[in-house]
Scaffold this motif. Structure first.
Motif, PDB file in Angstrom:
ATOM      1  N   PHE A  44      53.689  36.826  38.007  1.00  0.00           N
ATOM      2  CA  PHE A  44      52.590  35.936  37.474  1.00  0.00           C
ATOM      3  C   PHE A  44      51.285  35.114  38.307  1.00  0.00           C
ATOM      4  O   PHE A  44      50.638  34.955  37.581  1.00  0.00           O
ATOM      5  CB  PHE A  44      53.721  34.695  37.658  1.00  0.00           C
ATOM      6  N   ALA A  45      50.697  35.980  39.338  1.00  0.00           N
ATOM      7  CA  ALA A  45      49.483  35.249  39.929  1.00  0.00           C
ATOM      8  C   ALA A  45      48.949  35.365  38.958  1.00  0.00           C
ATOM      9  O   ALA A  45      47.536  35.244  39.391  1.00  0.00           O
ATOM     10  CB  ALA A  45      49.976  36.318  40.925  1.00  0.00           C
ATOM     11  N   ASP A  46      48.418  36.415  38.251  1.00  0.00           N
ATOM     12  CA  ASP A  46      47.332  36.886  37.289  1.00  0.00           C
ATOM     13  C   ASP A  46      47.655  35.642  35.637  1.00  0.00           C
ATOM     14  O   ASP A  46      46.297  36.025  35.115  1.00  0.00           O
ATOM     15  CB  ASP A  46      46.524  38.327  36.837  1.00  0.00           C
ATOM     16  N   ARG A  47      48.121  35.149  35.995  1.00  0.00           N
ATOM     17  CA  ARG A  47      48.903  34.718  34.826  1.00  0.00           C
ATOM     18  C   ARG A  47      47.923  33.879  34.106  1.00  0.00           C
ATOM     19  O   ARG A  47      47.613  32.281  35.491  1.00  0.00           O
ATOM     20  CB  ARG A  47      50.231  34.688  33.897  1.00  0.00           C
ATOM     21  N   ASP A  48      47.996  32.701  32.780  1.00  0.00           N
ATOM     22  CA  ASP A  48      47.648  31.456  32.569  1.00  0.00           C
ATOM     23  C   ASP A  48      48.529  30.876  32.197  1.00  0.00           C
ATOM     24  O   ASP A  48      49.434  31.078  32.546  1.00  0.00           O
ATOM     25  CB  ASP A  48      46.477  31.262  30.988  1.00  0.00           C
ATOM     26  N   PRO A  49      48.290  29.794  33.359  1.00  0.00           N
ATOM     27  CA  PRO A  49      50.234  28.820  33.786  1.00  0.00           C
ATOM     28  C   PRO A  49      50.684  28.322  32.669  1.00  0.00           C
ATOM     29  O   PRO A  49      51.263  27.642  32.181  1.00  0.00           O
ATOM     30  CB  PRO A  49      49.681  27.562  35.118  1.00  0.00           C
TER      31      PRO A  49
END
Length: 247
Positions: free
Chosen positions: A131-136
């Motif tokens: 999830f770290a590189d995803r757009d929240p």
């Protein structure tokens, strides 16, 4: 281990001054929030729970009274420093521009601190490093709420304010979050104020409770005592589902 922090609320009121009338949102509220414990704020919809929560880190400013973080009145503290020390997770998640990782690291970065590993905080709230590189903003409501909590924890707060943090989570994710908060209380002496409508959750997570109605405190004390035998008829009615919402 983080030093336990105590919040004292002394006779606070919050009056919303409108053009034609004044609305009293909080009316002479006093309570002591003990360090290293979880206090649940209970009451029907509109009773003042979230409003009280927001006054604790000055997202809402009180009209009267005083709030102390240990021995310092919160109005005497820099508001940004106060909000780092007294972290808030709102019911509806809001994000800064950037990735999940950017959001988690936002607080430590603007403070010029050594940046922590965002994966650690994702793991704490039950999300993988993927999830770290995803757009929240592309995440589900429950995932967004967990990222919000991870972001608050990355600031290493002394007090954590939670406004119905599990309302968008399923039962398994809710239980995981409850366990995370309980562990932080044990290991870091984290002080937690938790707004919830879920009485079973309050039974599980809280050592202390405050019951609000019409912006006033009806009851407060140890959770076990309240759930076993409330001291007022209104408290009994609330536990039985007979105390309605407030306009």
């Amino acid at each position: 281990m983080t030093k336990g922090i105590k919040l004292n609320v002394e006779n606070i009121s919050l009056v919303l001054r409108e053009k034609e009338r004044n609305s009293t949102l909080l009316d002479n509220v006093s309570l002591e929030i003990c360090h290293g414990r979880v206090r649940a704020l209970l009451g029907p919809s509109g009773s003042g729970k979230s409003t009280l929560l927001y006054t604790l880190n000055r997202l809402r400013e009180i009209s009267e009274g005083k709030i102390f973080l240990d021995n310092t009145e919160t109005r005497m503290l820099n508001v940004l420093e106060l909000r780092r020390r007294v972290g808030l997770v709102m019911q509806k998640a809001l994000f800064f521009a950037g990735t999940v990782s950017d959001n988690i690291l936002y607080g430590p970065r603007i403070q010029g601190k050594e940046l922590p590993d965002p994966d650690h905080y994702l793991e704490l709230v039950g999300l993988s490093s993927d999830f770290a590189d995803r757009d929240p903003n592309t995440l589900s409501g429950g995932q967004q709420q967990r990222v919000s909590i991870a972001r608050a924890l990355a600031n290493n707060p002394e007090v954590l304010l939670l406004d119905e943090p599990t309302s968008a989570l399923d039962a398994q994710a809710s239980e995981h979050l409850e366990n995370v908060v309980a562990k932080l209380c044990r290991e870091r002496q984290l002080t937690v104020v938790w707004v919830t409508h879920d009485l079973q959750q309050a039974r599980r997570i809280a050592q202390d409770v405050t019951l609000l109605y019409h912006g006033k405190v009806l009851e407060q004390g140890e959770a076990a005592d309240f759930f076993r035998q409330p001291s007022t008829e209104e408290g009994k009615a609330y536990l039985e589902g007979r105390l309605g919402g407030v306009d």
